[in-house]
Write a protein that holds these residues in place. Structure first.
Motif, short mmCIF file in Angstrom:
data_model
loop_
_atom_site.label_atom_id
_atom_site.label_comp_id
_atom_site.label_asym_id
_atom_site.label_seq_id
_atom_site.Cartn_x
_atom_site.Cartn_y
_atom_site.Cartn_z
N LEU A 72 -8.08 15.85 -8.66
CA LEU A 72 -6.91 15.16 -8.17
C LEU A 72 -6.99 15.02 -6.64
O LEU A 72 -6.30 14.24 -5.91
N VAL A 73 -7.72 15.98 -6.00
CA VAL A 73 -7.73 16.15 -4.43
C VAL A 73 -8.61 14.85 -4.06
O VAL A 73 -8.46 14.14 -3.01
N GLY A 74 -9.71 14.27 -4.78
CA GLY A 74 -10.44 13.19 -4.66
C GLY A 74 -9.91 11.88 -5.33
O GLY A 74 -10.59 10.87 -5.30
N ARG A 75 -8.69 12.01 -5.90
CA ARG A 75 -8.05 10.54 -6.22
C ARG A 75 -7.65 9.55 -5.29
O ARG A 75 -6.96 10.04 -4.40
N GLU A 76 -7.86 8.54 -5.43
CA GLU A 76 -7.58 7.45 -4.46
C GLU A 76 -6.24 7.16 -4.68
O GLU A 76 -5.54 6.81 -5.76
N ILE A 77 -5.43 7.29 -3.54
CA ILE A 77 -3.95 6.78 -3.47
C ILE A 77 -3.55 5.62 -2.51
O ILE A 77 -2.50 5.00 -2.88
N GLN A 78 -4.55 5.29 -1.79
CA GLN A 78 -4.50 3.88 -0.97
C GLN A 78 -5.91 3.42 -0.83
O GLN A 78 -6.94 4.28 -1.17
N PRO A 79 -6.24 2.33 -0.59
CA PRO A 79 -7.67 1.92 -0.38
C PRO A 79 -8.48 2.63 0.59
O PRO A 79 -8.03 2.80 1.63
N ASP A 80 -9.25 3.07 0.04
CA ASP A 80 -10.30 4.16 0.65
C ASP A 80 -9.66 5.33 1.26
O ASP A 80 -10.11 6.13 2.21
N ALA A 115 -4.19 -1.61 6.93
CA ALA A 115 -2.75 -1.83 6.39
C ALA A 115 -2.54 -0.77 5.39
O ALA A 115 -1.64 -0.45 4.45
N THR A 116 -3.38 0.39 5.71
CA THR A 116 -3.12 1.74 5.07
C THR A 116 -2.22 2.54 6.12
O THR A 116 -1.89 1.90 7.08
N SER A 117 -2.05 3.87 5.80
CA SER A 117 -1.45 4.42 6.83
C SER A 117 -1.89 6.09 6.81
O SER A 117 -2.61 6.41 5.99
N ARG A 118 -1.33 6.94 7.90
CA ARG A 118 -1.94 8.25 7.85
C ARG A 118 -0.77 8.86 8.43
O ARG A 118 -0.02 8.52 9.20
N TYR A 119 -0.85 10.37 8.02
CA TYR A 119 0.47 11.24 8.40
C TYR A 119 0.51 11.28 9.96
O TYR A 119 -0.46 11.63 10.69
N ASN A 131 0.85 -1.23 0.06
CA ASN A 131 -0.19 -0.02 -0.08
C ASN A 131 0.83 1.19 0.08
O ASN A 131 0.49 2.27 -0.63
N GLU A 132 2.07 1.28 0.37
CA GLU A 132 2.72 2.47 0.73
C GLU A 132 3.41 2.66 -0.83
O GLU A 132 3.53 3.82 -1.10
N ASP A 177 1.63 6.63 10.66
CA ASP A 177 0.94 5.79 11.61
C ASP A 177 0.16 4.55 10.73
O ASP A 177 -0.51 4.95 9.90
N ALA A 178 0.71 3.22 11.05
CA ALA A 178 0.02 2.47 10.32
C ALA A 178 -1.48 2.08 10.90
O ALA A 178 -1.81 2.11 12.23
N ASN A 179 -2.66 2.07 10.15
CA ASN A 179 -3.94 1.71 10.28
C ASN A 179 -4.23 0.16 10.41
O ASN A 179 -3.46 -0.55 9.89
N ASP A 180 -5.28 0.03 10.75
CA ASP A 180 -5.64 -1.50 11.14
C ASP A 180 -5.82 -2.19 9.58
O ASP A 180 -5.82 -3.41 9.42
#
Length: 623
Positions: free
Chosen positions: A317-325, A414-418, A256-257, A409-412
Motif C-alpha cells: 500500500l505504501v507504493g500504491r499510486e494515488i495521483q499520477p506518478d 496538476a498533482t499536489s504535495r503536502y 487529481n485531488e 502545494d500545486a505542482n506543475d
C-alpha cells in the motif's frame, strides 16, 4: 489519464480563492513602486528569524507552529527603491487610495455588498514571505455572485491584502526572498463552496478572471494571478490547494485531488481490514554499515544515521499510486522533507537505489516485520533522521484514518504535495498601526466587461470575432482605442498590436522594449502613408533594438520612407526587363516569382498592392 468519477455521487464540493495583483503606481502601505526587479539589481541584504505569536485570544495557529519548527534563516534582497516599511523598520502608511478604488470597482462587477468600515488585520505568516511575520489584510466586501453554465456560484468575500515577498531560492541556512514584490496591492476573492465539478471550477475561475481584467487595473503576466482551490468529497476532508498558476490546470487539479481522496479512503479501508498499526521509530544504522547505496553511504560517511519505522499491514500500500506518478510513500516523503530530509526509502520499492535484497531482509528482521508489513527508512544526520522518521510515522497514523485536512502545494503537472496543516482563526488579530477606512462607492463606475468590449469591436470597428477577442483580452486595448480615436484604421491597429507583435516576439525581437508611444507613432505613420505597411516589421524591430529612437528617427535610419509610384514603376520595369525570357515563356505565370523580386528591390518601401498593380501592367504589355 485521470479516472472519470461520478462527482455528484462522491459529494464533490469545491471553492476558489483568486489572488490578483492590482496595477497601482505605489504599494499598499508605502510609496514604493510596484515594479518587479532582477535579483542582481539588489544593493543590500539582511536576514531575519521569525517565530509565531499568540492571537488576541492567546492561541497559537497550528500551521504557524509547525512552520516555526523548521529552523531557517530568511534572507531578504533589498533595492534602491526599498523603504523602511518594507524592511519592517517603520510603521505602515495609510491604505493606498488607488488600490481601494479598484477594489470597489471589482466589488461592483461581482455584485457584492461593500462593508461600512474597512479594518486592517494581521494574519500570522512565519514562512519568511513577509518581513513582519504577518500579512496585512482587510475585508472590503461580501455576498456576491457570478454565473456559470452549471449554475450560480456565490462569492463569499473579497479582501484587499499586501502581496508577499518573491521567493528566489533555497540556501544552506534557509530561504532567500526578494522585497520587490512585497506590498503590491492584492485582492483575494473567495467563492462559496458551490462548485460541483472540475469543469465548473475552471469556468468560475475564467469568469472571475475576465471580470478582474475588465477593470484595466490589474497586473498581467506569470505570477500576477494565483488560484487556490478548496476541494472535498463526502467521506474525505477539506484540502486547500495553493498556487495554481494557470487557469488551464484548475479542472485537472480538482480531478487529481478527488482521485487522491478516493484512493486514500480505499487504503484506509484496506488498512482497517488488515488491523494495521504503526510502530515506534528506531535506529537501524547497523543494518547498513557496509552498504553500497549511494544515498545511505553518503549519509553515514558524514556521521549520519538510518532510522526506520515498522508499518504493520502496509505491505503493497505504501507504493500504491494515488495521483499520477505519486504514491502513498510520496506523501510520507513530503512530510520527511519538511524536516530537512532528502526523502525516504520503503520496502514496497526495495531492493533498489543500491540497497540489496540481503539488506532488505536484515532491515525487516531488525524491526520485526512480517511479510504483510512495510518498513520506511530515512538516512540523514541523526537529528534530521529522527525528526523525519517521526513525521513519517505520524503521517502513516493518519493514513489509517482516511484523508487528513491540510494545505497542499500545486505542482506543475496538476498533482499536489503536502505543504502544512490548514490554518485556523488563531492566526488573525487587529492591526493597530493603520486607521480604518470608510469606503465611498458613490463615485465608483462599473467598467465595460471584456465580453461586451468584444461585441463592440465587432459592431463598431468591423473586426472579426477572433481578432476582436484578441484585442479585448490583450494588454493593449487602451492603446487600440486611443489610436482608433485618432483615425487609425481599426483592422490595421488590431493586426499590428496582436499579430505583428506576436510574430516579432517569436523571432526573438525584444518587443518588451516597445512603448505605447513607439506603437502609436508607428501606426500613425503607416496609416498616413508615410511608411508602407510592408515596412512595419522593420520599423518596430529598429525601435525595439534602439528604444531611445523616435519612430520618425527610426524611419530615417532604416530608410523606410515610402516611394512615389514613378519610383515603383522604375524598379518594376528593371525587374521585368531582367527577366524577359521568363515572361516570354510563362506569361502571367511568372507573376509570383517576380513579385517577390520587386518587393526585395524596393526593400519594403512600397505598398504591396501598388507594386502588384504595376507589375501586372508591365507583364501584360509584354505578353
Amino acid at each position: 489519464m485521470t479516472e472519470d468519477y461520478d462527482y455528484e455521487a462522491l459529494g464533490l464540493v469545491a471553492g476558489l480563492e483568486i489572488h490578483q495583483q492590482l496595477d497601482t503606481a505605489t504599494k499598499l502601505f508605502c510609496n514604493c513602486p510596484t515594479r518587479i526587479r532582477e535579483p542582481e539589481e539588489s544593493d543590500r541584504q539582511f536576514s531575519r528569524y521569525l517565530h509565531p505569536t499568540k492571537s488576541e485570544l492567546g492561541e497559537i495557529d497550528e500551521a504557524a507552529l509547525e512552520e516555526s519548527m523548521v529552523d531557517r534563516e530568511f534572507e531578504y534582497l533589498a533595492y534602491d527603491s526599498t523603504c523602511l516599511v518594507e524592511e519592517d523598520d517603520e510603521p505602515p502608511h495609510r491604505v493606498d487610495r488607488e488600490a481601494m478604488e479598484t477594489t470597489l470597482e471589482i466589488a461592483q462587477l461581482l455584485e457584492m455588498n461593500v462593508v461600512d468600515q474597512v479594518h486592517v488585520m494581521r494574519k500570522i505568516v512565519v514562512d519568511g514571505s513577509n518581513t513582519t511575520g504577518f500579512q496585512r489584510s482587510m475585508l472590503v466586501a461580501n455576498d456576491g455572485t457570478i454565473e456559470t453554465s452549471e449554475g450560480d456560484v456565490g462569492i463569499e468575500d473579497m479582501l484587499l491584502e499586501e502581496e508577499s515577498c518573491q521567493r528566489i531560492e533555497e540556501t544552506e541556512e534557509g530561504v532567500r526572498f526578494s522585497l520587490d514584490r512585497l506590498g503590491i496591492p492584492l485582492v483575494e476573492i473567495g467563492t462559496k463552496p458551490d462548485i460541483r465539478s472540475p469543469e465548473q471550477a475552471r469556468e468560475a475561475a475564467e469568469r472571475i478572471g475576465m471580470l478582474l481584467r475588465s477593470t484595466g487595473q490589474v497586473k498581467r503576466g506569470l505570477g500576477t494571478i494565483r488560484q487556490d482551490v478548496n476541494v472535498s468529497i463526502a467521506e474525505g476532508a477539506r484540502i486547500e490547494l495553493k498556487g495554481v498558476q494557470s487557469l488551464d490546470d484548475i479542472d485537472d487539479i480538482v480531478r487529481n485531488e478527488v482521485r487522491r481522496q478516493v484512493e486514500l479512503l480505499d487504503i484506509a479501508d484496506e488498512l482497517d481490514e488488515r488491523g494495521a498499526a504503526v510502530g515506534d521509530p528506531e535506529d537501524v544504522t547497523e543494518v547498513f554499515e557496509d552498504t553500497d547505496s549511494g544515498v545511505v553511504r553518503g549519509a553515514l560517511d558524514d556521521g549520519g544515521a538510518v532510522t526506520a519505522v515498522l508499518l504493520s499491514g502496509f505491505d503493497g500500500l505504501v507504493g500504491r499510486e494515488i495521483q499520477p506518478d505519486r504514491r502513498l510513500g510520496t506523501e510520507f516523503s513530503d512530510h520527511a522533507k519538511r524536516h530537512g530530509a532528502g526523502g525516504i526509502f520503503h520496502t514496497d520499492e526495495l531492493p533498489a537505489y543500491g540497497v540489496t535484497e540481503a539488506e532488505v531482509e536484515s532491515l525487516r528482521e531488525a524491526v520485526g516485520a512480517d511479510p504483510e508489513d512495510a518498513v520506511a527508512i530515512v538516512a540523514d544526520d541523526p537529528e534530521t533522521a529522527d525528526l523525519a522518521i517521526d513525521a513519517v510515522a505520524e503521517r502513516a497514523e493518519t493514513a489509517m484514518e482516511g484523508v487528513p485536512e491540510e494545505t497542499r502545494d500545486a505542482n506543475d503537472d496538476a498533482t499536489s504535495r503536502y505543504l502544512r496543516p490548514l490554518p485556523g482563526a488563531a492566526r488573525m488579530y487587529p492591526e493597530t498601526d493603520v486607521p480604518p477606512v470608510e469606503p465611498d462607492v458613490t463615485d465608483v463606475e462599473t467598467p465595460e466587461l471584456l465580453t461586451e468590449k468584444v461585441q463592440r469591436y465587432e459592431a463598431d470597428h468591423g473586426l472579426d470575432a477572433g481578432l476582436a477577442e484578441q484585442v479585448a483580452y490583450g494588454q493593449r486595448w487602451p492603446l487600440f482605442e486611443a489610436v482608433v480615436d485618432e483615425g487609425v484604421d481599426p483592422t490595421l491597429a488590431a493586426g499590428v498590436l496582436e499579430s505583428t507583435l506576436t510574430e516579432l516576439r517569436r523571432d526573438d525581437v525584444p518587443v518588451g522594449n516597445l512603448t505605447d508611444e513607439h506603437l502609436r507613432a508607428t501606426l500613425l505613420l503607416v496609416d498616413g502613408g508615410d511608411v508602407p505597411r510592408e515596412g512595419i516589421e522593420d520599423l518596430l524591430t529598429a525601435l525595439a533594438e534602439n528604444p531611445d529612437l523616435t519612430a520618425e528617427a527610426a524611419v530615417e535610419q532604416e530608410d523606410l520612407g515610402g516611394v512615389s509610384e514613378d519610383e515603383v514603376r522604375e524598379a518594376v520595369v528593371e525587374v521585368v526587363e531582367r527577366n524577359g525570357d521568363q515572361i516570354e515563356a510563362e506569361g502571367m505565370g511568372a507573376f509570383s516569382a517576380l513579385m517577390g523580386e520587386c518587393m526585395g528591390a524596393l526593400r519594403g518601401k512600397a505598398d504591396g498592392d501598388t507594386v502588384s498593380d504595376v507589375l501586372r501592367q508591365e507583364i501584360q504589355q509584354r505578353v
